[in-house]
Each structure stands twice: as structure tokens, then as C-alpha cells.
Design an enzyme around this catalytic site. Structure first.
Site, PDB file in Angstrom:
ATOM      1  N   HIS A  81       7.573 -34.217   8.004  1.00 31.76           N
ATOM      2  CA  HIS A  81       6.792 -35.481   8.043  1.00 31.76           C
ATOM      3  C   HIS A  81       6.450 -36.208   9.736  1.00 31.76           C
ATOM      4  CE1 HIS A  81       6.432 -39.440   6.285  1.00 31.76           C
ATOM      5  NE2 HIS A  81       6.908 -39.857   7.309  1.00 31.76           N
ATOM      6  N   ASN A 104      15.909 -34.892   4.477  1.00 25.46           N
ATOM      7  CA  ASN A 104      15.969 -34.654   6.055  1.00 25.46           C
ATOM      8  C   ASN A 104      14.813 -35.321   6.651  1.00 25.46           C
ATOM      9  OD1 ASN A 104      15.440 -33.350   8.486  1.00 25.46           O
ATOM     10  ND2 ASN A 104      16.678 -31.454   8.076  1.00 25.46           N
ATOM     11  N   LEU A 113      13.201 -34.791   9.404  1.00 25.47           N
ATOM     12  CA  LEU A 113      12.188 -34.116   9.879  1.00 25.47           C
ATOM     13  C   LEU A 113      11.343 -33.071   8.992  1.00 25.47           C
ATOM     14  CD1 LEU A 113      14.257 -32.254  12.802  1.00 25.47           C
ATOM     15  CD2 LEU A 113      12.701 -33.919  13.117  1.00 25.47           C
ATOM     16  N   GLU A 114      11.939 -33.318   7.575  1.00 22.67           N
ATOM     17  CA  GLU A 114      11.171 -32.528   6.542  1.00 22.67           C
ATOM     18  C   GLU A 114      10.536 -33.687   5.682  1.00 22.67           C
ATOM     19  OE1 GLU A 114      13.649 -28.876   5.418  1.00 22.67           O
ATOM     20  OE2 GLU A 114      14.815 -29.306   7.245  1.00 22.67           O
ATOM     21  N   MET A 115      11.108 -33.698   4.487  1.00 22.86           N
ATOM     22  CA  MET A 115      10.249 -34.550   3.388  1.00 22.86           C
ATOM     23  C   MET A 115      10.602 -36.052   3.867  1.00 22.86           C
ATOM     24  SD  MET A 115      11.136 -31.879   0.489  1.00 22.86           S
ATOM     25  CE  MET A 115      10.136 -32.245  -0.893  1.00 22.86           C
TER      26      MET A 115
END
Lengths: 325, 325
Positions: free
Chosen positions: B76, B116, B118-120
């Protein structure tokens, strides 16, 4: 005459039910399957971007109607593009490419995003050099184009060849056009009647139901937008074409929200109402908007069945992704 | 005995050539194709992310060996993850999931990236609510799980069911294991001999050629890295397990650069040399490294043939993407 009537009733392919201003879209016959396969690989190839994280399919996702369903696409370093990404589905039917028509065909279009710093942020030279480090690409280009030292011309030619296959035949409305009188609901049929009567069809006609002319966005009433895109006028330098854009195709419109070049409207019925108002000076009743929206949903055709390509591994000389610069 | 010999020569499926420490991977029999199809849709579903721009396939790209070929994945707002994304191919064979084993299985793993930041960067609740706004998902979950009001449990169960199909049988080495003596080159065969003699096989064994134990990264000599991941020790709180990671599978290793949990090494031969040095205290000759690298390239199996799913359109109540926050 009787024979012709029978053919119509049977709904044989290619037979139009009547002299309508919209024609069905037909399957494409592939003349060079090897080129189409290569083009598909390149369409899904993230190594055409500086970050190795963005492919054509990132913004023209074939799982979601050939778009990314974003107001504007996210490019290199999460930068937002200046305009809503149009669908790649049936894009071969557009008379020019991009909202402002600055590319004459799919081949020319495909070169744009690769080198656009807001999008894939690469250069044509680096993209080609990257592909050339992989033996499989060299072999495939050599087989198809007779040269292992291919350039951006061959890359975009192959991508365009793949994109030409991305048509969506067999929409309910197409089946109706071909004589299947049960393919549309009564509401959809009424919506189509309204679509013609209100004047939508003046711009949204032909096989793509659009894609064959420019028009001013906000023809009768001004279109309120924060978007800075100037459309055709910025390309030709003609002041009177500022705010003119290519009329988009309406095929698969149910899948391609948000709408308009600024991606400002998510609801299809709202988009219909706004269009009638600012382009045609017509105030639609709720029922009319509903019917026309129902009609537009009959334009969703068979989506291309895409087997995900398996891309060749990078070689030791393949440039590494650059995600921070 | 003669009969058995003949079977081996013919290379019939399931017949192992000898008592090797590595076993071939076999095709998966799908017991619930509907669930696998739903899982595939979810695997490619960008609306499981806050931005609607990131799907499981973004970091575990099935066009490129089930990875993104990045040092660490871009999540993201283009944030870089803390560790190299492992391949989803054959991940069902891992005894635990993630480099540090913090998820016990694929179902538990699938829940991680969605939430997460940092991810989705979504939440499980919002992801589920998003899916529930689409009639097609409600119908599909209802058919499979007997409830239209599905939750994250059903979402991750379906994703795991799809991921369980992502095995890569029929690698040259598998064919050799099954009796096809011509499946490996002389160099590859020598590489395999060295792989066993040098001790690589102590950790890289079994069907996945890894994935079945933890090991300290830098067992004999320290591993120099800027990466801050502490591995298994951070999960269990055991100081002595700091720097221990799940031994990764070596299947399809040719496709999954860059290597190691920090993604620091792009060249497979270099990775082999470093592993021999820091894990086994062995200095390989150029020839030995070449031979073992050649062997590792015999572990690339048939990649899953994935027909891209067609995802349902958002409904008026589907939450809009949030790309800036």
C-alpha cells in the site's frame, strides 16, 4: 423473403435484426497466434516498467473489464495518473486511442505508458534491452519478425496484436440485434428505445457504441470537474477543442466504473442522468434512468478467456528493478 | 523383478527410481472445483486491499513463478515490505507458512497480507464487507459454505483451497526420480551428486526440497545483511532462534530471484556459492557451483495453467478504493 425471415428467427451469426445504429461485435479471427501469444506475454510483463511491478494488465486488468476501477491509475511510486484509464476491451474498435486521441492506433498507444514517468516510468530503450536479455523473447521475436534484435516497434506491434483479440461478443444486446428477441428484458428494450429517442445514440453508435468521434464534455451545460485534462484541444492546439474527448465505448460499461474521463462518478445510473442533462439538456425521470441503465447492462459481452502467460526468468544480465528512483 | 525393472524404464508415474532423499511432487486431485474457482477469484481480487489495487497475485504472480521478483514486495502506497516474498508455488508442502513460520497453514497465511498495513492495508472486516456487497460472491459462498454471511474464515479457506492446487509436477528432476534417466544432463546429475555430498540435502530434502524445517541463516559463518527480520526467534521469543528461518523450497528456484529472506542475491550461482560457504563451510570450485546451479534448474516444473477469473462488478454499495490514506 420467407427464407430470410427464418434465418432471423434462428438468430444466425451476422444477421442483423433491423437497420439499427448499433452493430454487434464479432469474434476476431487470429491470423498469427504466435504473435498474439507474444503480445499476451508482453501485456502481462512487469519488466516493461522501471519498477518491474507494473504491467499493461495492472491498469487494464482483464479480470475486471479491462480497467482498474480506479479514479485514475496508480503508476510508478504510487503516483496518480491525470485521467481515468479506458478499457482495453474492444479498444481496437476505437477510431483513435487515448481520451484525447493522441495515438492513432493500439500500436502507438502501447508505447505511451511504458515511457510515461507517471505510469511505467521506463524508457523504450531500457524496456527493449530488458527483454533482449531473455533468450525466450529473442527466439520468439526472431520467429515472428525475423530479427532477434527487435525494437519498440515490434514490442508494441505484438501487444497491439494481442489487444485486437480482446473483443467481447455475444452481449445480450448483440444477441437481440441478431434476432434473439428474448435476449433483452422489456425494461432493457425500453431503455434502448429511450437511448435512441433521447439522442444518446448520436454519439454512442456503431459497433463499439462510441469510440468513433470526439465530443465536448458538457455540450449543453458545463461539466464540473477538478480534473485538468484539456482533451483534444491540447493535442491539436485548437482552443475550440479544449474539453473535447473521444466518446468512450459503452460496451461492458457495467464493469468499468468509475465513469467519465475524470472518474468522478461511480454509479452507472447517475452517469446516465448526468450525461442526459449536460450533453442533451434532458431531465430523465427515475424510470427512464432505470430503464436506460438496465439497457446498458445488456452490453456486457463474453469476456476474453485469458490463460495467464508464463514469463521467462530474468537472466544474469537483465536489469534489476528500480523502485525508489 | 524383471517386471519392476520394465516399469522403471518406462518411467511410469509414482515409481521412484531409487531411495532418494527428495521425492517428486504430484498433481493435486481437486475435490471441490467450485471452492478452488472461488479461491482463484479471491486470489486475483484487488478489492481485498484498501486501495483496490493489490491482490494476492500482485506479490505472488503466477506468471512469474509465484513471486514478484522484487527484493521485497511493494505494498500500500508503494511501501516496501520487510522481507522477500516466498513463492506460492508448492507452498502447500511447507510445514509452516511465512519465513518465520508464524502461520500454521495456507489458510492462516492468507489472512496476513490483507490486514498488514505495509501490504494490502485493509481489515478483515472491511474485506469481507466489500465482498458481501457483490451478489455473485454471496451466491458462491452460499453454494460452497451454506451461508451468504460468510466471514474471513471462509475467504481464507477458499484462497487456501486454490493455493493447494498450485503445485508444479513434472520437473526434469522429477522425471529422473521416476526413472527417466535421460531427463537430466550429465552436468545436472553431477550437480545433484554434489548437492548430496556437500550436505545441501540435509536441509533441502523431501517433496518440496526444503520447506520442512527451520535453520539458522549463517550457520557456519555470519550472514551479512541490512535486513532486520529476526525470523523464528521473534515469533517464539527464544533468543537462540533469532536469525533462524524456514528453509525455503528449491522448486522453481530459477524463476524466483532474488534469493534469501533479504532478497539480496540475484544470481543463482552466487546464491549456491554463498550457501555452501556460510551454511556448510564449503568452498566450491567454479565447476561445482556451475554443476549445482545446473541441477537446480532441473527443478522447474510445469507451471499451473491459470485461466484468469472474471471478477464480478462492484455494486453501488461496494466501498470505494482508498489510495491516499
Amino acid at each position: 423473403m420467407k427464407q430470410c425471415y427464418l434465418l432471423l428467427v434462428l438468430g444466425l451469426p451476422g444477421m442483423a435484426v433491423a437497420n439499427e445504429p448499433i452493430q454487434p461485435v464479432e469474434k476476431v479471427t487470429v491470423s498469427s497466434p504466435e504473435k498474439v501469444e507474444l503480445g499476451k506475454m508482453l501485456f502481462f510483463e512487469p519488466r516493461l516498467s522501471k519498477s518491474n511491478a507494473i504491467s499493461c494488465n495492472s491498469c487494464h486488468n482483464l479480470a475486471t473489464g479491462g480497467v482498474d476501477n480506479q479514479v485514475s491509475s496508480l503508476g510508478h511510486k504510487w503516483q496518480e495518473g491525470p485521467i481515468n484509464s479506458p478499457t482495453v476491451l474492444n479498444a481496437s474498435l476505437n477510431f483513435v486511442q487515448f481520451w484525447d486521441g493522441r495515438a492513432k492506433d493500439l500500436k502507438e498507444q502501447a508505447a505511451g505508458p511504458i515511457a510515461n514517468p507517471l505510469e511505467m516510468a521506463f524508457t523504450h530503450q531500457l524496456a527493449v534491452e530488458t527483454l533482449q536479455t531473455m533468450a525466450e523473447y529473442r527466439t520468439r521475436f526472431n520467429t515472428i519478425y525475423g530479427k532477434r534484435d527487435f525494437g519498440i516497434d515490434e514490442v508494441t506491434d505484438a501487444i497491439a496484436a494481442f489487444e485486437e483479440t480482446l473483443v467481447t461478443p455475444n452481449a445480450p444486446f448483440d444477441r437481440w440485434l441478431k434476432g434473439d428477441t428474448k435476449a433483452l428484458t422489456a425494461q432493457q428494450l425500453n431503455g434502448y428505445k429511450l437511448f435512441k429517442e433521447k439522442g444518446c445514440v448520436a454519439c454512442h453508435n456503431g459497433v463499439a457504441i462510441g469510440g468513433n468521434s470526439y465530443q465536448k464534455m458538457g455540450l449543453i451545460k458545463p461539466f464540473a470537474t477538478q480534473n485538468k485534462a484539456e482533451g483534444r484541444g491540447a493535442v491539436t492546439g485548437e482552443q475550440q477543442l479544449i474539453g473535447w474527448f473521444k466518446v468512450p465505448t459503452l460496451r461492458n460499461i457495467e464493469l468499468t466504473a468509475p465513469y467519465f474521463h475524470d472518474g468522478s462518478v461511480w454509479d452507472l445510473k447517475q452517469a446516465v442522468t448526468i450525461m442526459a442533462d449536460i450533453q442533451l439538456g434532458q431531465t430523465l425521470t427515475e424510470q427512464e434512468s432505470d430503464d436506460m441503465t438496465a439497457y446498458l447492462k445488456s452490453l456486457t459481452g463474453d469476456q476474453p478467456q485469458i490463460v495467464l502467460p508464463i514469463l521467462p526468468p530474468s537472466s544474469p544480465t537483465t536489469p534489476k528493478p528500480e523502485v525508489k528512483s
